[in-house]
Design an enzyme around this catalytic site. Structure first.
Site, PDB file in Angstrom:
ATOM      1  N   GLU A  46       0.826  -1.196   0.000  1.00  0.00           N
ATOM      2  CA  GLU A  46       0.000   0.000   0.000  1.00  0.00           C
ATOM      3  C   GLU A  46       0.869   1.259   0.000  1.00  0.00           C
ATOM      4  O   GLU A  46       0.552   2.254  -0.650  1.00  0.00           O
ATOM      5  CB  GLU A  46      -0.921  -0.021   1.224  1.00  0.00           C
ATOM      6  CG  GLU A  46      -2.092   0.925   1.128  1.00  0.00           C
ATOM      7  CD  GLU A  46      -3.179   0.558   2.152  1.00  0.00           C
ATOM      8  OE1 GLU A  46      -3.708  -0.557   2.085  1.00  0.00           O
ATOM      9  OE2 GLU A  46      -3.469   1.399   3.011  1.00  0.00           O
ATOM     10  N   GLU A  68       1.948   1.749  -3.433  1.00  0.00           N
ATOM     11  CA  GLU A  68       0.810   2.262  -4.194  1.00  0.00           C
ATOM     12  C   GLU A  68       0.654   3.765  -3.946  1.00  0.00           C
ATOM     13  O   GLU A  68       0.448   4.553  -4.883  1.00  0.00           O
ATOM     14  CB  GLU A  68      -0.449   1.511  -3.721  1.00  0.00           C
ATOM     15  CG  GLU A  68      -1.618   1.521  -4.664  1.00  0.00           C
ATOM     16  CD  GLU A  68      -2.793   0.705  -4.099  1.00  0.00           C
ATOM     17  OE1 GLU A  68      -2.670   0.096  -3.006  1.00  0.00           O
ATOM     18  OE2 GLU A  68      -3.850   0.691  -4.751  1.00  0.00           O
ATOM     19  N   CYS A 110      -8.290  -2.264   4.424  1.00  0.00           N
ATOM     20  CA  CYS A 110      -8.169  -3.472   5.274  1.00  0.00           C
ATOM     21  C   CYS A 110      -9.387  -3.746   6.125  1.00  0.00           C
ATOM     22  O   CYS A 110      -9.404  -4.708   6.868  1.00  0.00           O
ATOM     23  CB  CYS A 110      -6.922  -3.445   6.133  1.00  0.00           C
ATOM     24  SG  CYS A 110      -6.166  -1.889   6.310  1.00  0.00           S
ATOM     25  N   SER A 125      -7.396   1.424  -2.046  1.00  0.00           N
ATOM     26  CA  SER A 125      -6.189   0.656  -2.309  1.00  0.00           C
ATOM     27  C   SER A 125      -6.619  -0.708  -2.839  1.00  0.00           C
ATOM     28  O   SER A 125      -7.610  -1.277  -2.389  1.00  0.00           O
ATOM     29  CB  SER A 125      -5.401   0.485  -1.015  1.00  0.00           C
ATOM     30  OG  SER A 125      -4.493  -0.580  -1.153  1.00  0.00           O
ATOM     31  N   LYS A 141     -15.270  -9.964   8.319  1.00  0.00           N
ATOM     32  CA  LYS A 141     -14.286 -10.804   7.633  1.00  0.00           C
ATOM     33  C   LYS A 141     -14.849 -12.175   7.296  1.00  0.00           C
ATOM     34  O   LYS A 141     -14.341 -12.862   6.424  1.00  0.00           O
ATOM     35  CB  LYS A 141     -13.000 -10.895   8.447  1.00  0.00           C
ATOM     36  CG  LYS A 141     -12.239  -9.557   8.454  1.00  0.00           C
ATOM     37  CD  LYS A 141     -10.800  -9.693   8.910  1.00  0.00           C
ATOM     38  CE  LYS A 141     -10.030  -8.400   8.651  1.00  0.00           C
ATOM     39  NZ  LYS A 141     -10.244  -7.405   9.710  1.00  0.00           N
ATOM     40  N   GLU A 201     -16.183 -11.388   4.034  1.00  0.00           N
ATOM     41  CA  GLU A 201     -15.072 -11.159   3.116  1.00  0.00           C
ATOM     42  C   GLU A 201     -14.456 -12.474   2.635  1.00  0.00           C
ATOM     43  O   GLU A 201     -14.196 -12.653   1.439  1.00  0.00           O
ATOM     44  CB  GLU A 201     -13.998 -10.320   3.830  1.00  0.00           C
ATOM     45  CG  GLU A 201     -12.793  -9.999   2.968  1.00  0.00           C
ATOM     46  CD  GLU A 201     -11.662  -9.362   3.767  1.00  0.00           C
ATOM     47  OE1 GLU A 201     -11.475  -9.733   4.946  1.00  0.00           O
ATOM     48  OE2 GLU A 201     -10.963  -8.496   3.209  1.00  0.00           O
ATOM     49  N   GLU A 227     -13.802 -13.531  -5.442  1.00  0.00           N
ATOM     50  CA  GLU A 227     -12.554 -13.020  -6.028  1.00  0.00           C
ATOM     51  C   GLU A 227     -11.357 -13.218  -5.099  1.00  0.00           C
ATOM     52  O   GLU A 227     -10.214 -13.073  -5.510  1.00  0.00           O
ATOM     53  CB  GLU A 227     -12.708 -11.552  -6.442  1.00  0.00           C
ATOM     54  CG  GLU A 227     -12.877 -10.556  -5.305  1.00  0.00           C
ATOM     55  CD  GLU A 227     -14.338 -10.326  -4.890  1.00  0.00           C
ATOM     56  OE1 GLU A 227     -15.176 -11.230  -5.156  1.00  0.00           O
ATOM     57  OE2 GLU A 227     -14.633  -9.280  -4.299  1.00  0.00           O
ATOM     58  N   CYS A 274     -10.282  -1.892  14.958  1.00  0.00           N
ATOM     59  CA  CYS A 274     -10.491  -3.326  15.210  1.00  0.00           C
ATOM     60  C   CYS A 274     -10.545  -3.682  16.688  1.00  0.00           C
ATOM     61  O   CYS A 274     -11.169  -4.672  17.053  1.00  0.00           O
ATOM     62  CB  CYS A 274      -9.378  -4.141  14.561  1.00  0.00           C
ATOM     63  SG  CYS A 274      -9.039  -3.650  12.887  1.00  0.00           S
TER      64      CYS A 274
END
Ligand code: SF4
Ligand code: SF4
Ligand code: SF4
Ligand code: FES
Lengths: 585, 164
Positions: free
Chosen positions: A280, A283, A300, A320, A359, A362, A367, A506
């Site tokens: 990142e 990036e 994230c 990102s 998550k 996720e 993908e 988190c």
């Protein structure tokens, strides 16, 4: 602060003028039962569990919303008060699905505790019993309306704090129900799966989808190589499930317990957090240097990603392309690690222990299976891990000292602070400042205090050589909304933005241990757990992602350099616009 | 839009009108209730597509709108047919076999209570006592009252509306 004189249960005392009767009572160490009240989040005086007698007032008053005033005389336990509370509670219990023995919230349930404290021995009302269908279609959240006490805490959380409004109070009278619109499943509405509603629910009406059985089965399967990876926020909260004080660091106990459960390897997601920073950070530098899309927004937090896909598709190109750390790690385990160890990736079973319910959603995105296998097989929340530890009879507080396994068990301090709001930003700054600035930064200047703390939106301008990096951090989706609206309106401009779905980041994720309303009145979970995160960071010798030896090894042996073709294949992803309420039935 | 294949078929003009209703109230406080009210008058009910449009235009979450719609009895989520059958389910009618009448209606029209036939012609509603207990069991089709019903009369009664 201006004070007023009040009398409470015949005791005279002085309290600040802006207190409610509930606060005054707590200040005097007098307990008043509450149910709907949740400090700063749900102060609506709806359930009337907290009634008290106020001299001169015609009827009993709800202490949680009644302000103190000079000369106020309060009785918190008169016969009328006690009877009224009992009636209120018995009415709630009369149509409650009272199956405590098999309820996930038993022993951590505010309703159960009230029944005990109010000495309920019999329920005098025969409530109409009805059975509403369970909503368990979401991969993350289970909603059981038969246990709902209509306190509306989840509604306030979802609507006011998260700015999502996936659930609300519907219908009226006896049919009143807290649910998504048109009785849809949470899986069919713009729910972000953040799980914040679970954390504020006093009872078992909202809970995570329990995936512990899948993990037990994998652990029993001799053909599988079962790897656990743990997120930074888990190690500063898991202890709460075993009666330890909030903010206790239990990294070693957690690792030891996972070993005893039978995991073949216990790795640290922080290693992948460091990898994320490399990707990142690169990036970010590329986008700044080559006039790419700015601000770059972190990716994230899967709750945030889903929120963005539903509500701000115009920002999808700002995200990102980095996968979230545990997904990167899964992909690395099933490619590099599998090759290195000579294990068939089909046999590797990755379990992510996360503070997060989003998550779970996720991990099943199609993908996110770069190796041909899902990057991550199962996501367990901190609470589910605690359940497994209890079920296995492991004495959690009494375990030998253990460390993460090599070679992927080394995380840097930068990886650790991913667990708190501002942490991803700070971790990135530690690396980007060194790369852009061209010279090493010393330990004293690697703590970026301007991006720490619980303020909803934090802004910082960081001088790196002759470049000034403009950054913003938002946590809680309501704050994200405010920040994005400002960016959209051209009122603010940044290079780099960090967004985490959960208030506080988190550490206060939707999969973390649940603390009751009373504790949350005194203690800011976000601060206490974050403090432990920053302690953990300071305790480590390596505090910058690019200095993590495991990360260096990954690049030299496998990926080449950040942003390489291979890195893109395994560590990056893409996003899709999602419709809010699709109409095809 | 879902409303496109609604009972009464014709919708695009309605979408236009809905837009006008929304525009009329858009910048006033407490716009939601009057908008819902007029929208219901327009469509006869408040389906997802209509609530979604209102949600987007007024910037009010759909859940909140749905909460209001289901709270007030004046709003309905289901369409009504051109001939709305209200079958009394009060005690007297119930005792005199209203349930058998309902069964027959459902069977003949092929819909459940609360629903509307595909062609938009009939809908069935169960209602509380309409104060005609002497005629129990009783039903109303729009303003027409039918009393002392027996299941075998139903077909004939419905036939009267077939060609209307
Ligand atoms: S929600 Fe609480 S009171 Fe209800 S069954 Fe579960 S533990 Fe018991
Ligand atoms: S998971 Fe988050 S978005 Fe979904 S209903 Fe709960 S609070 Fe709202
Ligand atoms: S689901 Fe839980 S938090 Fe929400 S209203 Fe019901 S009991 Fe309260
Ligand atoms: S009304 Fe005070 S706690 Fe619910």
């Amino acid at each position: 602060m201006e004070m007023v004189n009040i009398t409470i249960d015949n005791r005279k005392l002085q309290v600040p003028k802006d207190y409610t009767v509930l606060e005054a009572a707590r200040y005097a160490n007098i307990a008043i039962p509450t149910l709907c009240f949740l400090k700063d989040i749900n102060e609506i005086g709806a359930c009337r569990m907290c009634v008290v007698e106020i001299k001169g007032a015609r009827s009993l008053q709800a202490a949680c919303v009644y302000p103190v005033s000079e000369g106020l005389v309060i009785n918190t336990k008169s016969p009328a008060v006690r009877e009224a509370r009992k009636v209120t509670l018995e009415l709630i219990l009369s149509n409650h699905d009272r199956k405590c023995l098999t309820c996930v919230r038993s022993r951590n349930c505010e309703l159960q505790k009230l029944a005990e404290e109010l000495n309920i021995k019999d329920i005098r009302f025969e409530g109409e019993t009805y059975k509403l269908p369970l909503d368990n279609f979401s991969p993350s959240i289970v909603r059981d309306p038969n246990k709902c006490v209509l306190c509306r805490r989840c509604v306030s959380m979802c609507k006011n704090i998260q700015g999502v409004a996936a659930i609300d109070t519907n219908e009226r009278g006896f049919k009143t129900i807290v649910s998504p619109a048109f009785n849809k499943s949470l899986n069919e509405v713009p729910c972000t799966m953040c799980g914040q509603c679970i954390n504020v629910c006093p009872v078992g009406a909202l809970r995570e989808k329990d995936d512990t059985d899948k993990v037990w089965q994998a652990l029993e399967n001799p053909d599988l190589y079962v790897i656990a990876q743990t997120a930074p926020a888990v190690r500063v909260a898991l202890g709460e499930e075993f009666g330890m004080p909030i903010g206790t660091r239990v990294t070693s106990n957690m690792i030891a317990a996972l070993r005893r459960l039978g995991f073949n390897k216990v790795f640290d997601t922080d290693t992948a957090a460091d990898l994320t920073i490399m990707e990142e950070g690169t990036e970010l530098i590329n986008r700044i240097k080559n006039g790419g899309k700015l601000p770059l927004i972190t990716s994230c937090s899967p709750g945030w990603i889903k929120f963005c896909e539903h509500n701000y598709p115009e920002f999808l190109d700002n995200l990102s392309t980095c996968k979230s750390p545990h997904q990167m790690f899964g992909a690395v385990l099933k490619s590099y690690y599998a090759e290195k160890m000579g294990i068939d990736p089909a046999k590797i079973f990755v379990v992510s222990i996360m503070p997060c319910t989003a998550k779970k959603f996720e991990a099943q995105r199609p993908e996110l299976s770069s190796t041909g296998y899902p990057d991550v097989d199962v996501v367990l929340t901190t609470r589910e891990l605690a359940r497994m530890i209890r079920e296995a009879g492991i004495d959690f507080t009494n375990l030998p000292e253990r460390y993460f396994d090599d070679p992927m068990g080394k995380g840097s301090g930068a990886g650790v602070i991913f667990g708190a709001t501002g942490g991803v930003m700070e971790a990135a700054l530690r690396t980007v400042a060194e790369i852009l600035g061209g010279k090493p930064i010393d330990d004293d200047s690697l703590e970026y205090n301007e991006v720490r703390g619980v303020k909803g939106i934090k802004e910082a301008s960081i001088k790196i050589g002759d470049f000034t990096l403009k950054a913003a951090v938002a946590h809680g989706l309501g704050n994200a909304r405010r920040l994005l609206d400002r960016i959209k309106a051209g009122e603010a401009e940044y290079h780099f933005v960090e967004i985490m779905a959960c208030p506080g980041g988190c550490v206060n994720g939707g999969g973390q241990p649940i603390q009751p309303s009373e504790v949350r009145s005194w203690i800011d979970l976000r601060r206490e757990r974050a403090a432990a995160i920053y302690e953990e960071d300071r305790s480590l010798s390596i505090r910058k992602s690019h200095e993590n030896p495991a990360v260096k090894m990954l690049y030299s042996e496998y990926f080449g350099e950040p942003g390489s073709h291979k890195a893109h294949e395994l560590l990056h992803t893409h996003y899709t616009k999602r419709e809010n309420y699709p109409e095809n039935k | 839009m879902e409303a496109n294949n609604c009972c009464c078929g014709c919708v695009d003009e309605k979408a236009q009108k809905l837009q006008e209703i929304i525009e009329k109230y858009k910048n006033t406080k407490g716009a939601l209730i009057p908008v819902l009210h007029e929208a219901q008058e327009l469509y006869g009910y408040l389906p997802l597509s209509v609530q979604k449009k209102i949600s987007e235009e007024l910037d009010i979450p759909l859940t909140e709108i749905y909460g209001v719609v289901t709270f007030y009895t004046q709003f309905t989520l289901k369409p009504k047919g051109r001939y709305n059958i209200q079958l009394c389910m009060g005690t007297a009618c119930y005792v005199k076999g209203a349930e058998k009448i309902l069964e027959k209606l459902q069977e003949k029209l092929g819909i459940h209570v609360g629903d509307c036939t595909e062609d938009g012609k009939f809908s069935i509603e169960a209602c509380r006592c309409i104060g005609a207990c002497g005629l129990a069991p009783v039903m109303m089709i729009n303003d027409e009252v039918y009393g002392r019903l027996t299941p075998d009369q139903i077909e004939g009664i419905l036939d009267k509306y077939k060609d209307m």
